[in-house]
Design a protein around this motif. Sequence first.
Motif, PDB file in Angstrom:
ATOM      1  N   ALA A  24       6.287  22.543  -8.456  1.00 50.52           N
ATOM      2  CA  ALA A  24       6.115  23.291  -7.213  1.00 50.52           C
ATOM      3  C   ALA A  24       4.787  22.930  -6.547  1.00 50.52           C
ATOM      4  O   ALA A  24       4.707  22.784  -5.320  1.00 50.52           O
ATOM      5  CB  ALA A  24       6.192  24.788  -7.490  1.00 50.52           C
ATOM      6  N   GLN A  25       3.721  22.792  -7.343  1.00 47.51           N
ATOM      7  CA  GLN A  25       2.418  22.424  -6.788  1.00 47.51           C
ATOM      8  C   GLN A  25       2.449  21.004  -6.222  1.00 47.51           C
ATOM      9  O   GLN A  25       1.913  20.752  -5.139  1.00 47.51           O
ATOM     10  CB  GLN A  25       1.343  22.539  -7.871  1.00 47.51           C
ATOM     11  N   ALA A  26       3.062  20.084  -6.956  1.00 50.93           N
ATOM     12  CA  ALA A  26       3.165  18.701  -6.479  1.00 50.93           C
ATOM     13  C   ALA A  26       3.985  18.630  -5.193  1.00 50.93           C
ATOM     14  O   ALA A  26       3.616  17.914  -4.252  1.00 50.93           O
ATOM     15  CB  ALA A  26       3.791  17.826  -7.562  1.00 50.93           C
ATOM     16  N   ASP A  27       5.076  19.377  -5.141  1.00 55.80           N
ATOM     17  CA  ASP A  27       5.914  19.391  -3.932  1.00 55.80           C
ATOM     18  C   ASP A  27       5.128  19.930  -2.739  1.00 55.80           C
ATOM     19  O   ASP A  27       5.272  19.446  -1.610  1.00 55.80           O
ATOM     20  CB  ASP A  27       7.161  20.242  -4.158  1.00 55.80           C
ATOM     21  N   ALA A  28       4.302  20.953  -2.986  1.00 58.46           N
ATOM     22  CA  ALA A  28       3.516  21.545  -1.905  1.00 58.46           C
ATOM     23  C   ALA A  28       2.510  20.546  -1.345  1.00 58.46           C
ATOM     24  O   ALA A  28       2.338  20.426  -0.125  1.00 58.46           O
ATOM     25  CB  ALA A  28       2.790  22.795  -2.413  1.00 58.46           C
ATOM     26  N   ILE A  29       1.838  19.801  -2.223  1.00 56.78           N
ATOM     27  CA  ILE A  29       0.875  18.793  -1.769  1.00 56.78           C
ATOM     28  C   ILE A  29       1.577  17.702  -0.977  1.00 56.78           C
ATOM     29  O   ILE A  29       1.115  17.295   0.110  1.00 56.78           O
ATOM     30  CB  ILE A  29       0.119  18.187  -2.968  1.00 56.78           C
ATOM     31  N   GLU A  30       2.704  17.214  -1.499  1.00 58.93           N
ATOM     32  CA  GLU A  30       3.420  16.148  -0.802  1.00 58.93           C
ATOM     33  C   GLU A  30       3.922  16.613   0.557  1.00 58.93           C
ATOM     34  O   GLU A  30       3.883  15.868   1.542  1.00 58.93           O
ATOM     35  CB  GLU A  30       4.576  15.651  -1.677  1.00 58.93           C
ATOM     36  N   ALA A  75       2.554  18.992   2.425  1.00 58.28           N
ATOM     37  CA  ALA A  75       1.399  19.168   3.296  1.00 58.28           C
ATOM     38  C   ALA A  75       0.925  17.842   3.885  1.00 58.28           C
ATOM     39  O   ALA A  75       0.631  17.740   5.080  1.00 58.28           O
ATOM     40  CB  ALA A  75       0.263  19.835   2.525  1.00 58.28           C
ATOM     41  N   LEU A  76       0.840  16.806   3.052  1.00 56.00           N
ATOM     42  CA  LEU A  76       0.281  15.532   3.492  1.00 56.00           C
ATOM     43  C   LEU A  76       1.264  14.626   4.220  1.00 56.00           C
ATOM     44  O   LEU A  76       0.863  13.654   4.853  1.00 56.00           O
ATOM     45  CB  LEU A  76      -0.294  14.777   2.286  1.00 56.00           C
ATOM     46  N   SER A  77       2.548  14.968   4.145  1.00 55.61           N
ATOM     47  CA  SER A  77       3.532  14.093   4.798  1.00 55.61           C
ATOM     48  C   SER A  77       4.282  14.759   5.947  1.00 55.61           C
ATOM     49  O   SER A  77       4.728  14.080   6.873  1.00 55.61           O
ATOM     50  CB  SER A  77       4.549  13.582   3.768  1.00 55.61           C
ATOM     51  N   GLU A  78       4.399  16.095   5.906  1.00 55.14           N
ATOM     52  CA  GLU A  78       5.222  16.770   6.926  1.00 55.14           C
ATOM     53  C   GLU A  78       4.489  17.836   7.725  1.00 55.14           C
ATOM     54  O   GLU A  78       4.868  18.136   8.857  1.00 55.14           O
ATOM     55  CB  GLU A  78       6.453  17.394   6.254  1.00 55.14           C
ATOM     56  N   SER A  79       3.464  18.442   7.161  1.00 54.40           N
ATOM     57  CA  SER A  79       2.746  19.497   7.865  1.00 54.40           C
ATOM     58  C   SER A  79       1.923  18.923   9.017  1.00 54.40           C
ATOM     59  O   SER A  79       1.167  17.970   8.833  1.00 54.40           O
ATOM     60  CB  SER A  79       1.824  20.236   6.889  1.00 54.40           C
ATOM     61  N   THR A  80       2.042  19.505  10.210  1.00 52.27           N
ATOM     62  CA  THR A  80       1.245  19.030  11.347  1.00 52.27           C
ATOM     63  C   THR A  80      -0.224  19.377  11.159  1.00 52.27           C
ATOM     64  O   THR A  80      -1.098  18.705  11.705  1.00 52.27           O
ATOM     65  CB  THR A  80       1.751  19.679  12.655  1.00 52.27           C
ATOM     66  N   GLY A  87      -4.433  14.493   6.163  1.00 57.90           N
ATOM     67  CA  GLY A  87      -5.761  15.096   6.176  1.00 57.90           C
ATOM     68  C   GLY A  87      -6.057  15.883   4.925  1.00 57.90           C
ATOM     69  O   GLY A  87      -6.166  17.110   4.974  1.00 57.90           O
ATOM     70  N   PRO A  88      -6.208  15.202   3.791  1.00 59.44           N
ATOM     71  CA  PRO A  88      -6.457  15.920   2.537  1.00 59.44           C
ATOM     72  C   PRO A  88      -7.757  16.717   2.546  1.00 59.44           C
ATOM     73  O   PRO A  88      -7.865  17.742   1.882  1.00 59.44           O
ATOM     74  CB  PRO A  88      -6.498  14.797   1.487  1.00 59.44           C
ATOM     75  N   GLU A  89      -8.770  16.251   3.339  1.00 59.12           N
ATOM     76  CA  GLU A  89     -10.038  16.984   3.384  1.00 59.12           C
ATOM     77  C   GLU A  89      -9.838  18.386   3.956  1.00 59.12           C
ATOM     78  O   GLU A  89     -10.396  19.363   3.454  1.00 59.12           O
ATOM     79  CB  GLU A  89     -11.071  16.226   4.228  1.00 59.12           C
ATOM     80  N   LEU A  90      -9.029  18.485   5.014  1.00 56.57           N
ATOM     81  CA  LEU A  90      -8.774  19.781   5.635  1.00 56.57           C
ATOM     82  C   LEU A  90      -7.971  20.684   4.707  1.00 56.57           C
ATOM     83  O   LEU A  90      -8.205  21.894   4.638  1.00 56.57           O
ATOM     84  CB  LEU A  90      -8.029  19.589   6.961  1.00 56.57           C
ATOM     85  N   LEU A  91      -7.034  20.086   3.974  1.00 56.60           N
ATOM     86  CA  LEU A  91      -6.248  20.860   3.007  1.00 56.60           C
ATOM     87  C   LEU A  91      -7.170  21.457   1.950  1.00 56.60           C
ATOM     88  O   LEU A  91      -7.066  22.628   1.601  1.00 56.60           O
ATOM     89  CB  LEU A  91      -5.201  19.966   2.342  1.00 56.60           C
ATOM     90  N   LEU A  92      -8.089  20.667   1.484  1.00 57.82           N
ATOM     91  CA  LEU A  92      -9.040  21.131   0.476  1.00 57.82           C
ATOM     92  C   LEU A  92      -9.960  22.207   1.049  1.00 57.82           C
ATOM     93  O   LEU A  92     -10.234  23.225   0.401  1.00 57.82           O
ATOM     94  CB  LEU A  92      -9.866  19.951  -0.036  1.00 57.82           C
ATOM     95  N   GLN A  93     -10.423  22.005   2.280  1.00 63.04           N
ATOM     96  CA  GLN A  93     -11.317  22.968   2.918  1.00 63.04           C
ATOM     97  C   GLN A  93     -10.637  24.317   3.116  1.00 63.04           C
ATOM     98  O   GLN A  93     -11.200  25.367   2.801  1.00 63.04           O
ATOM     99  CB  GLN A  93     -11.773  22.419   4.274  1.00 63.04           C
ATOM    100  N   ASN A  94      -9.413  24.289   3.603  1.00 58.22           N
ATOM    101  CA  ASN A  94      -8.696  25.552   3.837  1.00 58.22           C
ATOM    102  C   ASN A  94      -8.321  26.238   2.537  1.00 58.22           C
ATOM    103  O   ASN A  94      -8.289  27.467   2.456  1.00 58.22           O
ATOM    104  CB  ASN A  94      -7.448  25.297   4.684  1.00 58.22           C
ATOM    105  N   HIS A  95      -8.022  25.435   1.521  1.00 57.76           N
ATOM    106  CA  HIS A  95      -7.694  26.033   0.224  1.00 57.76           C
ATOM    107  C   HIS A  95      -8.889  26.812  -0.304  1.00 57.76           C
ATOM    108  O   HIS A  95      -8.756  27.896  -0.854  1.00 57.76           O
ATOM    109  CB  HIS A  95      -7.296  24.947  -0.776  1.00 57.76           C
TER     110      HIS A  95
END
Length: 201
Positions: free
Chosen positions: A9-15, A17-22, A27-35
């Motif tokens: 589930a965690q791996a699916d969420a990352i994939e 986010a980085l491939s389909e989320s606008t 933008g992995p840096e923004l994902l990390l920052q918001n997390h």
Amino acid sequence: MEKVKLTKAQADAIEWALSESTTYKNGPELLLQNHGHSQFTNELFLIRLEPLNSLNTLNLAKALIVGYEVEPEFKVGDWVVHDLNKKPQKIIRKANPASGDCGKFILENEKGVLPAYLRHATPEEIKQEKERRFWKGLGREVNEYKIGDVVSTGSITRPIETIWKEAELSLEGMGMSNYYKLDEIFMVCPVEKRLDVNANE
């Protein structure tokens, strides 16, 4: 630095986010920052990225930079292989946390094992173990056919008449020139269970 282990589930969420989320695509840096600053408040983290809320920020950073491996998921009924016992077994139930075996799975040998020491059995391993159990139930080694066993080729079903070198056999009424290899037949009825013959005679 070794890769982080994530749930599927965690791996699916990352994939996702980085491939389909606008918001986080490429933008992995923004994902990390918001997390790190918006857990449980950012709408995406409440819905599509919820599995990441159980992952600490350090491990998320390692997953994004170093990479990750998906932990295998097990359930009751799965065929698995234990690190110390190479024989495939089925998971029969989850351990009762009250027993002190929290997180363990109970295998057919009644041993509790943590998921980290298990892997899914391959289809070939499962097939071989089922065959071993089948023949063991007859009190025989694998492919230990006997004269009088009823076998089938898929189109012909007859008793075994002769066995040569334990690798080839002929069937009743087919003539000595027509022989079959062990991988061309399968058991229908062992001679001991036939009602039309007495195996002790």
